[in-house]
Scaffold this motif. Structure first.
Motif, PDB file in Angstrom:
ATOM      1  N   LYS A 202       0.849  -1.198   0.000  1.00  0.00           N
ATOM      2  CA  LYS A 202       0.000   0.000   0.000  1.00  0.00           C
ATOM      3  C   LYS A 202       0.882   1.245   0.000  1.00  0.00           C
ATOM      4  O   LYS A 202       1.745   1.399   0.865  1.00  0.00           O
ATOM      5  N   VAL A 203       0.648   2.102  -0.971  1.00  0.00           N
ATOM      6  CA  VAL A 203       1.410   3.342  -1.086  1.00  0.00           C
ATOM      7  C   VAL A 203       0.499   4.511  -0.673  1.00  0.00           C
ATOM      8  O   VAL A 203      -0.606   4.672  -1.213  1.00  0.00           O
ATOM      9  N   VAL A 204       0.941   5.282   0.311  1.00  0.00           N
ATOM     10  CA  VAL A 204       0.184   6.439   0.829  1.00  0.00           C
ATOM     11  C   VAL A 204       0.949   7.708   0.459  1.00  0.00           C
ATOM     12  O   VAL A 204       2.164   7.793   0.715  1.00  0.00           O
ATOM     13  N   VAL A 205       0.249   8.671  -0.121  1.00  0.00           N
ATOM     14  CA  VAL A 205       0.847   9.948  -0.501  1.00  0.00           C
ATOM     15  C   VAL A 205       0.331  11.016   0.458  1.00  0.00           C
ATOM     16  O   VAL A 205      -0.872  11.322   0.461  1.00  0.00           O
ATOM     17  N   ASN A 206       1.193  11.529   1.298  1.00  0.00           N
ATOM     18  CA  ASN A 206       0.822  12.592   2.229  1.00  0.00           C
ATOM     19  C   ASN A 206       0.976  13.958   1.567  1.00  0.00           C
ATOM     20  O   ASN A 206       1.936  14.204   0.836  1.00  0.00           O
ATOM     21  N   VAL A 207      -0.005  14.864   1.880  1.00  0.00           N
ATOM     22  CA  VAL A 207      -0.015  16.205   1.266  1.00  0.00           C
ATOM     23  C   VAL A 207       0.353  17.226   2.330  1.00  0.00           C
ATOM     24  O   VAL A 207      -0.245  17.261   3.415  1.00  0.00           O
ATOM     25  N   LEU A 208       1.307  18.103   2.027  1.00  0.00           N
ATOM     26  CA  LEU A 208       1.742  19.158   2.946  1.00  0.00           C
ATOM     27  C   LEU A 208       0.558  20.077   3.265  1.00  0.00           C
ATOM     28  O   LEU A 208      -0.213  20.441   2.371  1.00  0.00           O
ATOM     29  N   PRO A 209       0.360  20.463   4.526  1.00  0.00           N
ATOM     30  CA  PRO A 209      -0.807  21.300   4.866  1.00  0.00           C
ATOM     31  C   PRO A 209      -0.762  22.653   4.160  1.00  0.00           C
ATOM     32  O   PRO A 209       0.308  23.197   3.872  1.00  0.00           O
ATOM     33  N   THR A 243      -2.400  24.249  15.884  1.00  0.00           N
ATOM     34  CA  THR A 243      -2.034  24.788  17.197  1.00  0.00           C
ATOM     35  C   THR A 243      -1.784  26.290  17.045  1.00  0.00           C
ATOM     36  O   THR A 243      -1.535  26.789  15.942  1.00  0.00           O
ATOM     37  N   TRP A 244      -1.860  27.009  18.180  1.00  0.00           N
ATOM     38  CA  TRP A 244      -1.679  28.462  18.192  1.00  0.00           C
ATOM     39  C   TRP A 244      -0.544  28.816  19.146  1.00  0.00           C
ATOM     40  O   TRP A 244      -0.402  28.203  20.219  1.00  0.00           O
ATOM     41  N   TYR A 279      -0.492  36.553  16.546  1.00  0.00           N
ATOM     42  CA  TYR A 279      -0.748  35.166  16.926  1.00  0.00           C
ATOM     43  C   TYR A 279      -0.465  34.284  15.709  1.00  0.00           C
ATOM     44  O   TYR A 279      -0.825  34.659  14.584  1.00  0.00           O
ATOM     45  N   THR A 280       0.180  33.132  15.936  1.00  0.00           N
ATOM     46  CA  THR A 280       0.566  32.233  14.845  1.00  0.00           C
ATOM     47  C   THR A 280      -0.266  30.963  14.929  1.00  0.00           C
ATOM     48  O   THR A 280      -0.303  30.302  15.984  1.00  0.00           O
ATOM     49  N   LYS A 290       2.797  24.178   8.112  1.00  0.00           N
ATOM     50  CA  LYS A 290       2.730  25.522   7.553  1.00  0.00           C
ATOM     51  C   LYS A 290       2.162  26.439   8.636  1.00  0.00           C
ATOM     52  O   LYS A 290       1.357  26.002   9.473  1.00  0.00           O
ATOM     53  N   ALA A 291       2.549  27.713   8.608  1.00  0.00           N
ATOM     54  CA  ALA A 291       2.112  28.668   9.638  1.00  0.00           C
ATOM     55  C   ALA A 291       1.573  29.930   8.985  1.00  0.00           C
ATOM     56  O   ALA A 291       1.938  30.286   7.857  1.00  0.00           O
TER      57      ALA A 291
END
Length: 849
Positions: A202-209, A243-244, A279-280, A290-291
């Motif tokens: 099984k190949v899973v491709v994760n996507v950057l947020p 998260t903040w 605030y981040t 990503k922020a």
């Protein structure tokens, strides 16, 4: 029956009794790596020793762990190979010996590797855009061929350059995409053996947020208990967590912060100024993070932080009032005094940019940052009072008062002339403004008043006014009187004149407008009032040569016309007027001749007035008869109705000599309209119309609050009992003071020994007014006793004026000249306390009838 095999062996044994023969079963062997196998060495003949030799030529000893030799009996020996590996391959030899006789046999052992997946993990994860290396490590002997499949089809590397099968059998996907995700089949084949095996990976491709702030800037107001909402929307695979942070500190749920389930919304509770800043929001998953930044702007409502009362003296060069405030944005500060607002206005060309002046150059406003000053130049006593500082910005304002106290020498105000006549008491009013308070003394001809020879003069003081009451009994009492006021800052004197009043001159008749039975007389007031106000006007009319008929009318400010009634149509009359003041009636004006009009027909509409009776749903509607059209009024017709309904109440017929009607039983809090028509023999007048609203029902019980049950029966009964008890107490108190009876009277007589309020001494008569009526004229004032004093609106004693009797400060009635006993002489030097810049009490500087 003997077997053939046994027969052959028997013949060989007989023929070769001395020979040895060896045979290995099986004659050859193929073993997969890791498998085990044994070989049987059988000997024909008499053999003493049976030994096995390894491919290296060494004799296999019994103690080897991987290869074991065991002899079953004299004719056989077994070779067992455990968990074969590639080193176990070769030719193995079995040797049988008996003395000098020897025989041997060999067997070739081949070792091969089955298809084995050493490493083919599932799932295998990659980030979108990476060059993915899908691992599938396979071994076999001979080496296998690798085939990759996706979605049931063989991957054709020639058709898609992104795919490549590496030398080690791995599948490489360059710039892997989300659509490449799924199940991959790694298949291995060995053609020589027809062997095949595979693994599903099984190949899973994760996507950057990705993350986006809903608002890059959020505004909030501090110190009002409000909250601020900061929100970021995140996407990616797998679902990212949010998260903040603020000032590099991770924010967690608690009393100050709250977060929704996925953390995308941050609520900052009870916002303060210290909460302002960036605030981040950080979105994070397996592919990375990503922020995004959100700015919180916190505004603060204005608040005045410094404002103090000030004190100055009149004619000081200047006094400065200072007001400081806080707030964000920086507040604008303005000043006001009474109805005058002082703000930064037009800039004088010669002043600095931060300096602005009013037109009179007495007021200067300077502002810098959060501080403003109001400078009053050449201080006057009128500057004293409350000043309002107002700080305002775009989100609110704050107001605070400060008091400027101005100390100044006495100032005597008010008119200097007072009119009266012999036997009519009058008050000369010396109104003093001073701070601190001033003491006041009166003089006449250099002598301080009152003196032993001036029994017809008395002095009375209030906080801001001193009254000299004079009851002139001769011409000598008229003339000049001096009032002198003194405090620590100085003194001031003023001369007042007491002048003999005269009767007024005659009013001037301007016009007479006749009708059939009435005439309207327009006039101007007399040129001379005689020094005291006019109280009445007398109008007289007659047929030429006959007796005068007259009527009197109270003088009002707007009275310029008087209507005379009950005249005959087409008749000539004479009319004259005179004015009446406290001194008496003046001369009449020259007679004016007029002739009434012929019979007009219908009467004129009456004039209406409405007065609410004690019970708020009963009204008294009064009317004033107008011209009757030359024919006597027969009656008046009255109709009325509530405005919101269409039907009129039954018509009321009132006699011709009536001038009012009572309307009772009306609905509470309802607007009504009333029509009144006058009717004579010729017909009806136009209706006179008036509207009014009844009062609210005083017995109405307010509705209970929402969700409540209202007053219970017990509460209502309790209220009624209290009301009944209060009524009983009221009746008893009334009986005590008026009729000398009741429970209180009984207690006063039997236990306290008092005679009750009914026993009045003749000193009560001494409280009558200093004014009495002239025997030959109308009464000029009411005569009041001590019980008749009417309080003013402030609840204190009635302010005296020139024609009102004065009482002592301790409440005792002033005795007139006829009172038995000595006349009390007040201390001539009485201090008059004044309050700066407060409206003076009404003192009535004119003589009143």
């Amino acid at each position: 029956m003997l077997q053939i095999r046994d027969l052959i062996w028997g013949l060989l044994f007989i023929g070769c009794a001395a020979a040895i023969q060896v045979q290995i079963t099986p004659t050859q062997g193929e073993i997969s790596v890791g498998e085990s196998k044994f070989f049987l060495c059988e000997v024909v003949g008499d053999a003493k020793d049976i030994d096995w030799y390894a491919p290296s030529g060494e004799k296999i000893l019994p103690n080897r762990p991987d290869i074991i030799v065991s002899r079953g009996d004299e004719t056989m020996s077994t070779l067992t190979i455990y968990h074969a590996n590639v080193d176990s391959a070769g030719i193995y030899k079995c040797v049988a010996k008996n003395g000098d006789k020897e025989a041997q046999a060999t067997v070739q052992v081949k070792i091969f590797q089955k298809i084995t997946f050493e490493s083919a993990p599932s799932p295998q994860e990659f980030n979108e855009g990476d060059d993915a290396d899908i691992v599938c490590n396979v071994i076999s002997s001979p080496p296998p061929s690798i085939i990759w499949k996706h979605k049931g089809s063989k991957i054709q590397v020639a058709k898609d350059v992104r795919f490549r099968i590496m030398k080690n059998g791995h599948l490489q996907i360059r710039g892997i995409k989300k659509i490449d995700e799924g199940m991959y089949n790694c298949e291995a084949r060995v053609m020589a053996r027809g062997e095949i095996d595979f693994r599903m990976i099984k190949v899973v491709v994760n996507v950057l947020p990705t993350i986006r702030a809903r608002l890059s800037e959020v505004n909030a107001t501090a110190d009002i208990g409000s909250s601020a909402l900061l929100a970021c929307d995140a996407d990616g695979f797998p679902e990212p967590s949010v998260t903040w942070t603020h000032n590099n500190i991770v924010l967690e749920r608690g009393d100050k912060y709250s977060l929704n389930e996925d953390g995308s919304e941050l609520v900052i509770k009870d916002v303060k100024k210290v909460d302002e800043g960036d605030y981040t929001c950080i979105a994070k998953n397996k592919a990375g993070e990503k922020a995004e930044e959100v700015s919180l702007n916190v505004f603060v409502q204005p608040k005045i932080t410094y404002l103090n009362n000030q004190t100055a003296s009149e004619f000081d060069e200047q006094v400065t009032l200072t007001c400081e405030s806080s707030g964000d944005p920086t507040p604008t500060i303005s000043w006001s005094f009474e109805n005058k607002v002082f703000t930064e206005g037009e800039q004088d060309s010669w002043t600095r940019p931060d300096k602005y002046e009013s037109l009179d150059r007495n007021i200067v406003v300077r502002s810098h940052a959060r501080v403003s000053s109001l400078t009053l130049k050449n201080v006057l006593f009128t500057f004293a009072g409350q000043y309002l500082c107002t700080a305002s910005n775009s989100i609110g304002q704050d107001n605070q008062h400060m008091y400027l106290e101005v100390r100044y020498a006495p100032k005597i105000l008010g008119p200097v002339t007072v009119y009266t006549w012999e036997g009519n008491a009058a008050n000369i009013t010396c109104e003093v403004e001073a701070h601190p308070g001033a003491s006041v003394v009166w003089f006449r001809d250099g002598l301080q008043l009152p003196s032993a020879n001036t029994t017809n003069m008395k002095i009375f003081n209030t906080p801001s006014t001193s009254y000299l009451e004079i009851n002139p009994d001769s011409q000598n009492d008229f003339g000049s009187y001096n009032c002198t006021a003194t405090n620590v800052l100085g003194s001031e004197s003023k001369e007042f004149l007491l002048i003999q009043a005269e009767v007024p001159s005659s009013p001037e008749i301007q016009q007479v407008e006749p009708f059939s039975s009435t005439a309207v007389v327009s006039f101007e007031e007399p040129d001379s009032m005689g020094g005291v106000p006019i109280t009445k006007y007398r109008v007289e009319w007659r047929l030429p040569g006959q007796e005068w008929t007259g009527s009197e009318h109270d003088a009002k400010d707007d009275l310029i016309m008087i209507t005379i009634v009950d005249l005959k149509p087409e008749t000539t009359y004479e009319v004259k007027m005179s004015a009446v003041n406290g001194k008496g009636e003046g001369e009449s004006s020259p007679a004016r001749i007029f002739t009434t009009e012929p019979v007009q027909g219908e009467p004129s509409a009456p004039k209406l007035e409405v007065k609410v009776q004690e019970r708020g749903n009963t009204l008294k509607v009064s009317w004033i008869k107008q011209d009757d059209g030359g024919s006597p009024i027969k009656h008046y017709l009255i109709r009325y109705k509530a405005k919101h309904v269409s039907e009129w109440k039954p018509e009321i017929r009132s006699p011709h000599d009536s001038d009012y009607v009572l309307l009772s039983g009306l609905d509470w809090n309802t607007e009504y309209e009333v029509y009144v028509v006058a009717e004579n023999r010729q017909g009806k007048s136009e209706p006179a119309v008036i509207s009014f609203r009844t009062a609210t029902d005083p017995t109405t019980i307010p509705d209970a609050m929402d969700g409540g049950s209202g007053l219970g029966t017990g509460a209502i009964v309790g209220i009624l009992i209290v009301v009944f008890f209060l009524l009983l107490v009221g009746v008893d108190v009334t009986c005590y003071f008026l009729n000398k009876c009741g429970l209180l009277m009984c207690i006063a007589v039997n236990f306290c020994g008092k005679a009750g309020p009914g026993a009045k001494s003749k000193d009560i008569e001494e409280g009558k007014a200093a004014f009495t009526k002239d025997e030959s004229k109308e009464p000029i004032v009411e005569v009041r006793t001590e019980e008749d004093h009417t309080p003013n609106q402030g609840g204190g004693p009635t302010e005296p004026n020139e024609t009102t009797p004065l009482t002592e400060p301790d409440g005792k009635t002033v005795k007139d000249e006829n009172t038995k006993g000595e006349t009390e002489v007040k201390n001539a030097t009485a201090e008059v306390k004044t309050v700066p810049n407060e409206a003076p009490q009404t003192n009535g500087n004119e003589s009143k009838a």
